[in-house]
Design a protein around this motif. Structure first.
Motif, PDB file in Angstrom:
ATOM      1  N   PHE A   1     -44.720  28.493  45.994  1.00 30.25           N
ATOM      2  CA  PHE A   1     -45.809  27.528  46.317  1.00 30.25           C
ATOM      3  C   PHE A   1     -45.356  27.386  47.935  1.00 30.25           C
ATOM      4  O   PHE A   1     -44.246  27.037  48.345  1.00 30.25           O
ATOM      5  CB  PHE A   1     -45.934  26.135  45.755  1.00 30.25           C
ATOM      6  N   ILE A   2     -46.346  27.925  48.724  1.00 30.16           N
ATOM      7  CA  ILE A   2     -45.990  27.892  50.222  1.00 30.16           C
ATOM      8  C   ILE A   2     -46.954  26.889  51.161  1.00 30.16           C
ATOM      9  O   ILE A   2     -48.283  27.107  50.802  1.00 30.16           O
ATOM     10  CB  ILE A   2     -46.149  29.197  50.594  1.00 30.16           C
ATOM     11  N   GLY A   3     -46.487  26.177  51.929  1.00 33.20           N
ATOM     12  CA  GLY A   3     -47.353  25.380  52.798  1.00 33.20           C
ATOM     13  C   GLY A   3     -47.110  25.822  54.202  1.00 33.20           C
ATOM     14  O   GLY A   3     -46.529  26.733  54.556  1.00 33.20           O
TER      15      GLY A   3
ATOM     16  N   THR B   1     -43.490  26.869  54.872  1.00 31.15           N
ATOM     17  CA  THR B   1     -42.555  26.194  54.314  1.00 31.15           C
ATOM     18  C   THR B   1     -42.426  26.284  52.840  1.00 31.15           C
ATOM     19  O   THR B   1     -43.706  26.226  52.216  1.00 31.15           O
ATOM     20  CB  THR B   1     -42.585  24.732  54.668  1.00 31.15           C
ATOM     21  N   LEU B   2     -41.293  26.237  52.085  1.00 28.12           N
ATOM     22  CA  LEU B   2     -41.451  26.447  50.707  1.00 28.12           C
ATOM     23  C   LEU B   2     -41.415  25.127  50.032  1.00 28.12           C
ATOM     24  O   LEU B   2     -41.002  23.963  50.191  1.00 28.12           O
ATOM     25  CB  LEU B   2     -40.230  26.919  50.170  1.00 28.12           C
ATOM     26  N   LEU B   3     -42.336  25.051  48.922  1.00 31.55           N
ATOM     27  CA  LEU B   3     -42.751  23.722  48.165  1.00 31.55           C
ATOM     28  C   LEU B   3     -42.542  24.001  46.746  1.00 31.55           C
ATOM     29  O   LEU B   3     -43.168  23.058  45.996  1.00 31.55           O
ATOM     30  CB  LEU B   3     -44.217  23.358  48.473  1.00 31.55           C
ATOM     31  N   GLY B   4     -41.682  24.752  46.326  1.00 29.40           N
ATOM     32  CA  GLY B   4     -41.209  25.006  44.976  1.00 29.40           C
ATOM     33  C   GLY B   4     -41.368  26.251  44.606  1.00 29.40           C
ATOM     34  O   GLY B   4     -41.908  26.988  45.306  1.00 29.40           O
ATOM     35  N   CYS B   5     -40.628  26.970  43.672  1.00 35.40           N
ATOM     36  CA  CYS B   5     -40.561  28.143  43.271  1.00 35.40           C
ATOM     37  C   CYS B   5     -40.681  28.358  41.583  1.00 35.40           C
ATOM     38  O   CYS B   5     -39.871  27.468  41.055  1.00 35.40           O
ATOM     39  CB  CYS B   5     -39.208  28.831  43.586  1.00 35.40           C
ATOM     40  N   GLY B   6     -41.139  29.172  41.085  1.00 29.84           N
ATOM     41  CA  GLY B   6     -41.146  29.579  39.622  1.00 29.84           C
ATOM     42  C   GLY B   6     -40.924  30.998  39.566  1.00 29.84           C
ATOM     43  O   GLY B   6     -40.946  31.932  40.305  1.00 29.84           O
TER      44      GLY B   6
END
Length: 665
Positions: free
Chosen positions: A219-221, A229-234
């Motif tokens: 999830f990229i912002g 900026t990284l907003l979480g990864c799966g």
């Protein structure tokens, strides 16, 4: 035989004094290889030639060891010039091991690390090991970090991270057999950054990461510098609706149920269904780049391919209103007789998901594609590869994330310590210069300077304010064209709306509004049009979150090693210019090295008399095997590589001595 070798032999005798009373030192080429393979026409090479050279010894009842037999004749050629490639001569010293481990954590490929050592040593002829030794050592270190199972290791790793940083969030999705299916995690800094920049995100799953062929789903912002900026990864084992629903719900829970205003994805139908289930009020935009790149493929057969591509691009980028696009689309289909093209019919049906004129009235932080996600994938490319394990990926993810945060920190420092000079005398330029980060100020400055290509064509005052008609000259394929924009401006409230909708889409005031403000004698821009999102003087909570990663595990031995290396570097810097001082130091180091080697061997011999080798435990990386859950997680399913398994060796060789092997009979 050197004193060091004698002490090594004595050390081995003491280590085994309570377990054996007889041993034999043999040549490394003793014995004959027994082949179990059926492909006798393609035998594998072997170093065993049945050499009889050996040395035997035994101990009597009093514990005194005596040499019983010696046979020094070899049945093969001996080549002293090739000694450095024999196993018994190959050895990795502490410096090389440390360098290999650091480079491995940094994501540097092993062959590059090995080549750097070759250069440092002055050539292969000065090496005491080969690349295979480095690879074997790194594999051993990785196993120590991973533990027994990949899935169990990643569970333990996440649990430890959660204990180190309470804001760390992770979730593991298991199947009915307890096998790992999907993984999600986010550190506390990413969770806090989401509160600032979680209004618009991009989500893309076009990057395979590991040996299980699981998919990386970040999830990229966009932050206030315009950086990703990284907003979480799966990490996902499947790409169906059920999997995406699980991931989106976990991500929503992680972000305290704060849903984004917009999310950019590709045309994946399962992803679209999951977004409608989990984020019903979020606008789902399709990646424009993914759509337009398919045009050459879809119309490669058409005789008017170039004209069709040009017409589609012009409609997509030049249409200012929905009616203009729809009328132009119908005209294009009629012109090229494409009314029955299923792909175009499907695109037109979903036009509100990808055509800019249908979307520019909403804030998208200037993004229209998932290239943010692809840029992140490219960024991770230097750290991970397609055969990496889950645990290794998470470790390398940390290194990549640290690098991203460092780049953001440097951008913050640059905006804090530097200013871009103004190019005009307008007060509004100085207003944005003091408020916005350097990147965003440059965007405003570009709009300000390009107002010279705009002109007010006409004005029309009505009950809702003044309507301005602006003409702008721009160049397309070396041809100057004119484009018309309309602005509604209320002077009393100082509110405006431009048909280009740049402010709504990107958060930057457009050149058409600037020329209207200047015409109406506004020296500064109202505060509601200076977004907090792009400001450099805002104290954001996430920047104060401590970056607490597992990182490099430092033991007392490693700390001592670092101290000694730093001290030796200082001494070398001071003495390198003086030949006499250099020679004295080298002689002292050589003398001290011999003393320390003898002392260490004698100390090790004394320790081994107290406790047998089987009771010794290597504890350098015990903390990496930290376990907080009794639930056993199985590794994901993956296809095993082809080829026969490695044969178990029947004999154990002792490789410490310089020219002989040690075998128990």
């Amino acid at each position: 035989m050197s004193i060091v070798l004698v002490l090594q032999l004595e050390k081995e005798l003491h280590k085994r004094i309570t377990f054996v009373t007889f041993f034999v030192f043999t040549c490394s080429r003793e014995g004959c290889r027994s082949s179990n393979t059926s492909t006798t026409l393609k035998p594998q090479p072997t170093s065993q030639t049945g050499c009889k050279a050996r040395l035997s010894a035994c101990s009597d009842a009093t514990g005194v060891w005596k040499i019983t037999s010696v046979y020094l004749e070899h049945n093969h050629e001996i080549s002293p010039s090739k000694f450095r490639v024999f196993r018994c001569y190959r050895e990795l010293n502490a410096h090389v091991k440390r360098q290999l481990e650091v480079n491995d954590i940094a994501g540097i490929p092993l062959h590059k690390s090995f080549n750097s050592v070759v250069v440092e040593k002055g050539g292969y002829e000065n090496m005491t090991f080969i690349e295979k030794d480095c690879r074997n050592y790194i594999d051993k270190v990785r196993k120590l970090r991973l533990g027994e199972g990949d899935a169990a290791a990643i569970q333990a790793y996440f649990s430890k991270m959660q204990s180190l940083c309470p804001g760390f969030f992770f979730s593991l999705d298991l199947d009915d057999d307890g096998r790992l299916k999907n993984v999600f995690w986010a550190d506390n800094r990413s969770r806090q950054a989401y509160k600032e920049f979680g209004d618009v995100v991009t989500f893309d799953t076009a990057y395979l990461t590991n040996k299980y062929d699981m998919t990386f789903a970040p999830f990229i912002g966009v932050n206030h510098h315009g950086q990703s900026t990284l907003l979480g990864c799966g990490i996902l084992s499947n790409e169906d609706t059920e999997t995406f629903v699980w991931l989106f719900r976990i991500w929503q829970e992680c972000m305290e149920f704060q849903t984004p205003q917009g999310i950019i994805t590709d045309q994946d139908k399962t992803m679209q269904n999951a977004i409608e289930i989990v984020f019903p009020n979020t606008k789902n935009r399709w990646c424009l780049w993914h759509i337009l790149k398919k045009l050459p493929e879809k119309f490669g057969y058409h005789s008017q391919k170039a004209s069709i591509l040009c017409s589609v691009h012009e409609l997509v980028y030049e249409s200012q209103s929905e009616n203009e696009f729809e009328q132009g689309w119908v005209s294009m289909l009629d012109m090229y007789e494409l009314q029955n093209n299923d792909w175009l019919i499907g695109l037109y049906r979903e036009r509100r998901r990808w055509v800019p004129c249908f979307l520019i009235t909403s804030f998208w932080a200037g993004m229209s594609t998932t290239q943010r996600s692809e840029g992140i994938n490219a960024f991770f490319y230097g750290y991970v590869h397609s055969k990496i394990s889950l645990k290794q990926f998470v470790e390398q993810y940390e290194q990549a994330l640290r690098s991203k945060f460092e780049k953001e920190f440097q951008a913050d420092f640059k905006s804090f310590s530097q200013v871009v000079p103004c190019v005009t005398r307008f007060d509004m330029e100085r207003q944005f210069q003091s408020a916005y980060t350097i990147v965003k100020f440059k965007e405003f400055q570009q709009e300000l300077t390009e107002k010279m290509y705009c002109d007010i064509e006409s004005t029309d005052e009505g009950s809702f304010g003044v309507r301005y008609v602006i003409t702008e000259d721009f160049t397309v394929h070396e041809k100057v064209k004119e484009k018309i924009f309309e602005i509604m401006f209320e002077r009393d409230k100082c509110t405006f709306s431009c048909s280009c909708h740049l402010f709504e889409f990107r958060g930057i005031i457009c050149r058409h509004v600037i020329i209207v403000l200047i015409r109406n004698k506004f020296s500064v821009v109202p505060e509601q049009y200076i977004l907090r999102r792009w400001r450099k003087d805002v104290r954001r909570l996430y920047t104060r979150v401590k970056i607490n990663y597992n990182g490099w595990i430092t033991t007392p031995v490693q700390l001592n090693y670092e101290k000694l290396c730093d001290a030796f570097k200082n001494v070398a810097d001071l003495a390198a210019d003086n030949d006499n001082e250099t020679q004295m130091l080298l002689e002292w180091i050589e003398s001290k090295t011999s003393d320390l080697a003898i002392s260490k061997l004698q100390l090790d011999c004394g320790r081994n008399l107290v406790s047998p080798p089987s009771m010794q435990v290597q504890s350098d990386r015990v903390d990496n095997l930290y376990q907080t859950s009794t639930c056993k997680v199985l590794d994901p399913k993956y296809t095993k590589t082809k080829g026969a398994p490695k044969k178990l060796r029947k004999k154990v060789h002792w490789r410490s001595a310089k020219d002989i092997n040690f075998i128990f009979y």
